[in-house]
Motif scaffolding. Sequence first.
Motif, mmCIF file in Angstrom:
data_model
loop_
_atom_site.group_PDB
_atom_site.id
_atom_site.type_symbol
_atom_site.label_atom_id
_atom_site.label_comp_id
_atom_site.label_asym_id
_atom_site.label_seq_id
_atom_site.Cartn_x
_atom_site.Cartn_y
_atom_site.Cartn_z
ATOM 1 N N ILE A 244 1.124 -1.384 -0.310
ATOM 2 C CA ILE A 244 0.116 0.196 -0.255
ATOM 3 C C ILE A 244 1.142 1.194 -0.072
ATOM 4 C CG2 ILE A 244 -2.023 1.328 1.343
ATOM 5 C CD1 ILE A 244 -3.040 -1.310 2.161
ATOM 6 N N GLN A 245 0.509 2.216 -0.711
ATOM 7 C CA GLN A 245 1.303 3.278 -1.359
ATOM 8 C C GLN A 245 0.853 4.144 -1.136
ATOM 9 O OE1 GLN A 245 3.867 2.018 -4.548
ATOM 10 N NE2 GLN A 245 5.328 1.863 -3.487
ATOM 11 N N PRO A 246 1.123 5.535 -0.098
ATOM 12 C CA PRO A 246 0.247 6.388 -0.527
ATOM 13 C C PRO A 246 0.296 7.603 -1.382
ATOM 14 C CG PRO A 246 2.113 6.573 1.302
ATOM 15 C CD PRO A 246 2.106 5.478 0.872
ATOM 16 N N TYR A 247 -0.670 7.860 -2.233
ATOM 17 C CA TYR A 247 -0.376 9.329 -3.699
ATOM 18 C C TYR A 247 -0.944 9.919 -3.100
ATOM 19 C CZ TYR A 247 -0.430 9.628 -8.516
ATOM 20 O OH TYR A 247 0.504 9.829 -9.545
ATOM 21 N N LEU A 248 -0.916 11.184 -3.075
ATOM 22 C CA LEU A 248 -1.249 11.883 -2.367
ATOM 23 C C LEU A 248 -1.242 13.191 -3.710
ATOM 24 C CD1 LEU A 248 1.658 13.001 0.755
ATOM 25 C CD2 LEU A 248 -0.983 12.349 0.832
ATOM 26 N N PHE A 249 -2.124 14.670 -3.906
ATOM 27 C CA PHE A 249 -2.376 15.269 -5.241
ATOM 28 C C PHE A 249 -2.475 16.482 -4.582
ATOM 29 C CE2 PHE A 249 -4.864 11.215 -5.677
ATOM 30 C CZ PHE A 249 -4.210 11.700 -7.081
ATOM 31 N N PHE A 250 -1.409 17.264 -4.930
ATOM 32 C CA PHE A 250 -1.168 18.876 -4.167
ATOM 33 C C PHE A 250 -1.550 19.651 -5.246
ATOM 34 C CE2 PHE A 250 1.967 15.944 -2.207
ATOM 35 C CZ PHE A 250 2.515 16.348 -0.850
ATOM 36 N N ASP A 251 -2.625 19.423 -6.337
ATOM 37 C CA ASP A 251 -3.226 20.777 -6.801
ATOM 38 C C ASP A 251 -2.502 22.160 -6.788
ATOM 39 O OD1 ASP A 251 -5.612 19.838 -7.561
ATOM 40 O OD2 ASP A 251 -7.225 20.785 -6.141
ATOM 41 N N SER B 12 7.469 10.008 -8.205
ATOM 42 C CA SER B 12 7.688 9.303 -6.974
ATOM 43 C C SER B 12 9.112 9.374 -6.644
ATOM 44 C CB SER B 12 7.330 7.372 -7.013
ATOM 45 O OG SER B 12 7.880 7.501 -7.984
ATOM 46 N N PHE B 13 9.013 9.304 -4.763
ATOM 47 C CA PHE B 13 10.125 9.187 -4.730
ATOM 48 C C PHE B 13 9.796 8.482 -3.258
ATOM 49 C CE2 PHE B 13 7.694 13.293 -2.771
ATOM 50 C CZ PHE B 13 7.627 13.065 -1.652
ATOM 51 N N ARG B 14 11.684 8.126 -2.993
ATOM 52 C CA ARG B 14 11.869 7.378 -1.326
ATOM 53 C C ARG B 14 12.095 7.689 -0.037
ATOM 54 N NH1 ARG B 14 14.992 3.757 -4.161
ATOM 55 N NH2 ARG B 14 12.604 3.287 -4.613
ATOM 56 N N ILE B 15 11.541 7.641 0.828
ATOM 57 C CA ILE B 15 12.286 8.216 1.948
ATOM 58 C C ILE B 15 12.525 6.746 2.865
ATOM 59 C CG2 ILE B 15 11.837 9.111 4.456
ATOM 60 C CD1 ILE B 15 9.613 11.337 2.274
ATOM 61 N N GLY B 16 13.464 6.851 3.315
ATOM 62 C CA GLY B 16 14.345 5.780 3.776
ATOM 63 C C GLY B 16 13.680 4.493 3.358
ATOM 64 N N ASP B 17 12.922 3.102 3.648
ATOM 65 C CA ASP B 17 12.378 2.521 2.716
ATOM 66 C C ASP B 17 11.037 2.443 2.150
ATOM 67 O OD1 ASP B 17 15.077 1.060 3.359
ATOM 68 O OD2 ASP B 17 13.595 0.236 5.590
ATOM 69 N N SER B 18 10.131 4.010 3.118
ATOM 70 C CA SER B 18 8.864 3.597 2.018
ATOM 71 C C SER B 18 8.846 4.934 0.568
ATOM 72 C CB SER B 18 8.379 4.582 2.920
ATOM 73 O OG SER B 18 7.932 3.638 4.406
ATOM 74 N N THR B 19 7.744 4.296 -0.331
ATOM 75 C CA THR B 19 7.152 5.184 -1.604
ATOM 76 C C THR B 19 6.454 6.317 -1.680
ATOM 77 O OG1 THR B 19 9.130 3.273 -2.758
ATOM 78 C CG2 THR B 19 7.538 5.141 -4.087
ATOM 79 N N ILE B 20 6.136 7.400 -1.686
ATOM 80 C CA ILE B 20 5.272 7.947 -1.681
ATOM 81 C C ILE B 20 4.933 8.304 -3.249
ATOM 82 C CG2 ILE B 20 4.509 10.224 -1.210
ATOM 83 C CD1 ILE B 20 5.969 9.447 1.763
ATOM 84 N N MET B 21 4.158 8.755 -3.925
ATOM 85 C CA MET B 21 3.739 8.551 -5.260
ATOM 86 C C MET B 21 2.451 9.965 -5.025
ATOM 87 S SD MET B 21 2.862 5.304 -7.009
ATOM 88 C CE MET B 21 1.526 4.590 -5.404
ATOM 89 N N VAL B 22 2.506 11.371 -5.984
ATOM 90 C CA VAL B 22 2.391 12.569 -6.084
ATOM 91 C C VAL B 22 1.804 12.900 -7.665
ATOM 92 C CG1 VAL B 22 3.904 13.222 -3.985
ATOM 93 C CG2 VAL B 22 4.726 13.654 -5.754
ATOM 94 N N SER B 23 1.639 14.089 -7.495
ATOM 95 C CA SER B 23 0.707 14.437 -8.719
ATOM 96 C C SER B 23 0.549 16.331 -8.394
ATOM 97 C CB SER B 23 -0.037 13.934 -9.180
ATOM 98 O OG SER B 23 -0.818 14.240 -10.198
ATOM 99 N N ASP B 24 0.354 17.104 -9.771
ATOM 100 C CA ASP B 24 -0.153 18.329 -9.253
ATOM 101 C C ASP B 24 -1.665 17.768 -9.007
ATOM 102 O OD1 ASP B 24 1.546 19.954 -8.723
ATOM 103 O OD2 ASP B 24 2.379 19.679 -9.978
ATOM 104 N N GLY B 25 -2.424 16.528 -9.977
ATOM 105 C CA GLY B 25 -3.542 16.234 -9.857
ATOM 106 C C GLY B 25 -4.620 17.346 -10.630
ATOM 107 N N GLU B 26 -5.343 18.260 -10.771
ATOM 108 C CA GLU B 26 -6.052 18.992 -11.569
ATOM 109 C C GLU B 26 -6.254 20.424 -11.402
ATOM 110 O OE1 GLU B 26 -10.130 18.110 -10.418
ATOM 111 O OE2 GLU B 26 -10.152 16.648 -10.901
#
Length: 142
Positions: A3-10, A61-75
Amino acid sequence: MQIQPYLFFDGRCEEAIEFYKNTLGAEVIMLMRFKDSPEPSGPDDSCRPAPGTEDKVMHASFRIGDSTIMVSDGECKGQAAFQGFSLSLTVPNAAEADRLFAALSENGQVQMPLIATFFSPRFGMVADKFGVSWMIYVEPKA
């Protein structure tokens, strides 16, 4: 399974990536802008970027420690809303907790001060300047 978080920063994704690189040591794995998409629109034009947003982040996507976080500007509407969750950082010691809490707190909002608790030598909660909620936790020594 992961399970990986996917954050939308708009619209503030690139700024967020730089912030996490500087504060948390994030390592960018990949970054694609809307203008780089080989398929600029879907069957219903849902993937077509709004005029003026071609340089915004379609996916990264970026890695912090052993975790990957996915991101986008979204809409890219400038109305990012991060509610109902927190990202939890488990760190090895109080000094690291203090450092990360201070960095994430800059222009953010402390939700619970970083303190000693019955379950951790240091625990605190903060929403960073983008509104992403973080919990900083030092795992107790056995």
